[in-house]
Design a protein around this motif. Sequence first.
Motif, PDB file in Angstrom:
ATOM      1  N   ARG A 238      -0.016   4.613 -19.401  1.00 13.57           N
ATOM      2  CA  ARG A 238      -1.010   5.676 -19.557  1.00 13.57           C
ATOM      3  C   ARG A 238      -1.622   6.078 -18.216  1.00 13.57           C
ATOM      4  O   ARG A 238      -1.783   7.270 -17.939  1.00 13.57           O
ATOM      5  N   TYR A 239      -1.936   5.099 -17.382  1.00 16.68           N
ATOM      6  CA  TYR A 239      -2.685   5.395 -16.167  1.00 16.68           C
ATOM      7  C   TYR A 239      -1.832   5.442 -14.899  1.00 16.68           C
ATOM      8  O   TYR A 239      -2.278   5.989 -13.888  1.00 16.68           O
ATOM      9  N   SER A 240      -0.610   4.869 -14.936  1.00 19.20           N
ATOM     10  CA  SER A 240       0.212   4.818 -13.720  1.00 19.20           C
ATOM     11  C   SER A 240       1.670   5.221 -13.956  1.00 19.20           C
ATOM     12  O   SER A 240       2.481   5.113 -13.034  1.00 19.20           O
ATOM     13  N   ASN A 241       1.982   5.641 -15.177  1.00 19.93           N
ATOM     14  CA  ASN A 241       3.343   6.098 -15.494  1.00 19.93           C
ATOM     15  C   ASN A 241       4.387   5.031 -15.146  1.00 19.93           C
ATOM     16  O   ASN A 241       5.451   5.325 -14.613  1.00 19.93           O
ATOM     17  N   ALA A 242       4.058   3.776 -15.451  1.00 18.03           N
ATOM     18  CA  ALA A 242       4.949   2.664 -15.112  1.00 18.03           C
ATOM     19  C   ALA A 242       5.030   1.718 -16.312  1.00 18.03           C
ATOM     20  O   ALA A 242       4.305   0.726 -16.388  1.00 18.03           O
ATOM     21  N   ALA A 243       5.924   2.031 -17.236  1.00 23.53           N
ATOM     22  CA  ALA A 243       6.011   1.282 -18.485  1.00 23.53           C
ATOM     23  C   ALA A 243       6.452  -0.159 -18.291  1.00 23.53           C
ATOM     24  O   ALA A 243       6.230  -1.016 -19.155  1.00 23.53           O
ATOM     25  N   ASP A 244       7.082  -0.470 -17.162  1.00 20.89           N
ATOM     26  CA  ASP A 244       7.546  -1.834 -16.888  1.00 20.89           C
ATOM     27  C   ASP A 244       6.737  -2.489 -15.772  1.00 20.89           C
ATOM     28  O   ASP A 244       7.225  -3.403 -15.101  1.00 20.89           O
ATOM     29  N   TYR A 245       5.510  -2.048 -15.584  1.00 20.74           N
ATOM     30  CA  TYR A 245       4.725  -2.513 -14.444  1.00 20.74           C
ATOM     31  C   TYR A 245       4.605  -4.029 -14.398  1.00 20.74           C
ATOM     32  O   TYR A 245       4.851  -4.650 -13.356  1.00 20.74           O
ATOM     33  N   PHE A 246       4.203  -4.652 -15.504  1.00 29.63           N
ATOM     34  CA  PHE A 246       3.924  -6.081 -15.432  1.00 29.63           C
ATOM     35  C   PHE A 246       5.163  -6.891 -15.089  1.00 29.63           C
ATOM     36  O   PHE A 246       5.099  -7.818 -14.273  1.00 29.63           O
ATOM     37  N   GLU A 247       6.291  -6.546 -15.676  1.00 30.90           N
ATOM     38  CA  GLU A 247       7.511  -7.278 -15.380  1.00 30.90           C
ATOM     39  C   GLU A 247       7.897  -7.145 -13.908  1.00 30.90           C
ATOM     40  O   GLU A 247       8.309  -8.113 -13.256  1.00 30.90           O
ATOM     41  N   ARG A 248       7.768  -5.927 -13.369  1.00 36.57           N
ATOM     42  CA  ARG A 248       8.089  -5.708 -11.950  1.00 36.57           C
ATOM     43  C   ARG A 248       7.128  -6.482 -11.050  1.00 36.57           C
ATOM     44  O   ARG A 248       7.543  -7.113 -10.068  1.00 36.57           O
ATOM     45  N   ALA A 249       5.835  -6.414 -11.369  1.00 37.78           N
ATOM     46  CA  ALA A 249       4.848  -7.097 -10.545  1.00 37.78           C
ATOM     47  C   ALA A 249       5.011  -8.614 -10.627  1.00 37.78           C
ATOM     48  O   ALA A 249       4.857  -9.320  -9.621  1.00 37.78           O
TER      49      ALA A 249
ATOM     50  N   TYR B 207       1.326 -10.982   2.203  1.00 38.34           N
ATOM     51  CA  TYR B 207       1.488  -9.978   1.154  1.00 38.34           C
ATOM     52  C   TYR B 207       0.141  -9.800   0.449  1.00 38.34           C
ATOM     53  O   TYR B 207      -0.520 -10.778   0.097  1.00 38.34           O
ATOM     54  N   LEU B 208      -0.221  -8.544   0.240  1.00 38.33           N
ATOM     55  CA  LEU B 208      -1.508  -8.190  -0.368  1.00 38.33           C
ATOM     56  C   LEU B 208      -1.234  -7.230  -1.535  1.00 38.33           C
ATOM     57  O   LEU B 208      -1.508  -6.035  -1.467  1.00 38.33           O
ATOM     58  N   PRO B 209      -0.667  -7.762  -2.635  1.00 35.67           N
ATOM     59  CA  PRO B 209      -0.325  -6.895  -3.769  1.00 35.67           C
ATOM     60  C   PRO B 209      -1.481  -6.736  -4.752  1.00 35.67           C
ATOM     61  O   PRO B 209      -2.279  -7.658  -4.964  1.00 35.67           O
ATOM     62  N   ASP B 210      -1.554  -5.568  -5.369  1.00 33.31           N
ATOM     63  CA  ASP B 210      -2.371  -5.407  -6.561  1.00 33.31           C
ATOM     64  C   ASP B 210      -1.641  -6.044  -7.743  1.00 33.31           C
ATOM     65  O   ASP B 210      -0.404  -6.062  -7.781  1.00 33.31           O
TER      66      ASP B 210
ATOM     67  N   LEU C 191       3.784   4.589  -7.405  1.00 31.42           N
ATOM     68  CA  LEU C 191       3.043   4.688  -8.659  1.00 31.42           C
ATOM     69  C   LEU C 191       2.331   6.035  -8.720  1.00 31.42           C
ATOM     70  O   LEU C 191       2.247   6.748  -7.726  1.00 31.42           O
ATOM     71  N   HIS C 192       1.794   6.354  -9.881  1.00 32.30           N
ATOM     72  CA  HIS C 192       1.071   7.614 -10.055  1.00 32.30           C
ATOM     73  C   HIS C 192      -0.239   7.323 -10.784  1.00 32.30           C
ATOM     74  O   HIS C 192      -0.486   7.833 -11.887  1.00 32.30           O
ATOM     75  N   CYS C 193      -1.082   6.509 -10.155  1.00 27.74           N
ATOM     76  CA  CYS C 193      -2.334   6.100 -10.791  1.00 27.74           C
ATOM     77  C   CYS C 193      -3.297   7.286 -10.853  1.00 27.74           C
ATOM     78  O   CYS C 193      -3.635   7.874  -9.822  1.00 27.74           O
ATOM     79  N   VAL C 194      -3.736   7.602 -12.050  1.00 20.93           N
ATOM     80  CA  VAL C 194      -4.579   8.782 -12.242  1.00 20.93           C
ATOM     81  C   VAL C 194      -5.961   8.607 -11.617  1.00 20.93           C
ATOM     82  O   VAL C 194      -6.650   9.591 -11.361  1.00 20.93           O
TER      83      VAL C 194
ATOM     84  N   ASN D  35       0.514  -4.343   2.157  1.00 18.52           N
ATOM     85  CA  ASN D  35      -0.587  -4.041   1.246  1.00 18.52           C
ATOM     86  C   ASN D  35      -0.101  -3.017   0.225  1.00 18.52           C
ATOM     87  O   ASN D  35      -0.008  -1.832   0.516  1.00 18.52           O
ATOM     88  N   CYS D  36       0.218  -3.472  -0.992  1.00 18.60           N
ATOM     89  CA  CYS D  36       0.954  -2.620  -1.934  1.00 18.60           C
ATOM     90  C   CYS D  36       0.370  -2.671  -3.336  1.00 18.60           C
ATOM     91  O   CYS D  36      -0.519  -3.466  -3.632  1.00 18.60           O
ATOM     92  N   GLY D  37       0.927  -1.835  -4.205  1.00 19.47           N
ATOM     93  CA  GLY D  37       0.453  -1.737  -5.579  1.00 19.47           C
ATOM     94  C   GLY D  37       1.049  -2.742  -6.529  1.00 19.47           C
ATOM     95  O   GLY D  37       0.751  -2.716  -7.727  1.00 19.47           O
TER      96      GLY D  37
END
Length: 281
Positions: free
Chosen positions: A136-147, A122-125, A36-39, A102-104
């Motif tokens: 906007r903040y992590s450059n991951a437009a599909d974040y929720f689906e992946r998580a 597993y310790l995911p965010d 990820l690229h969290c600002v 321990n991951c994002g």
Amino acid sequence: MPFSPVVARAALHFGEEPCISGSRGSGTIFFSGCSLHCVFCQNYGISTENLGQEISVPRLREIYRELIAQGAHNINLVNPTHFVRAIAQSLDQPLSVPVVYNCGGYESVDSLRLLEGKVQIYLPDLKYADNRLAMRYSNAADYFERADTAIREMVRQTGPYRLGPDGMLLSGVLIRHLILPGQVSNSKRVIDWVADTFPAKTVLFSLMSQYLPCGKASDFPEINRRLYQREYDEVEEYLFQKGIEDGFLQELSSANCAYIPDFDMTGVLLPETRTGSLDKT
């Protein structure tokens, strides 16, 4: 995807949830780089600037043993996603303590299946339920689906969480969520998903309030501040309304630099290598 791990720190760490850190500390290995690229990343120096030292898989195994010898309750792999193949290889032989991944939260199911039977905790965010914020903040437009799919796979692998008689987590999934300034609705949607997806006693949930405007947060005025007390109170109240009781709450006073370790290569290099480097300077 790179193979050889790059590590910035390997040491006992006491800043995790009580069921991870315990009394002796979590044997924490901080990997450099990030999927990820969290600002706003508090570990910006390693996640984006890639501070660290490349090591071999055998050296990684040695680090596990060294941390266990120091009394670590577990081996805690922080931000390991992009080195998953090397990590899977390093865990071919079971360890005497649980392994924490321990991951994002931005994981692929295929990668997670390389770890089945090798990772106990597993310790995911779960950073976002709103993909507009994720972009906007992590450059991951599909974040929720992946998580979503990743966390479900983690729970499939571990089953419901198990605590030892000393309160330490033996196996299972602990989902973390960091409240962002001005994004109370996102936090409520995350809580909704956890409450609606997993029955009680299935996962642990950790609501985190330690946000500090780090990294490039200054370029985003709406998150370039600490949380307001009223924001924290509103999310906390909502958590209780949804009936989530298995987990942890972080006090607002936790927003300080104490949770940001020094990425100074502690525990990474062999003693003779460290000595050699000092001689050169």
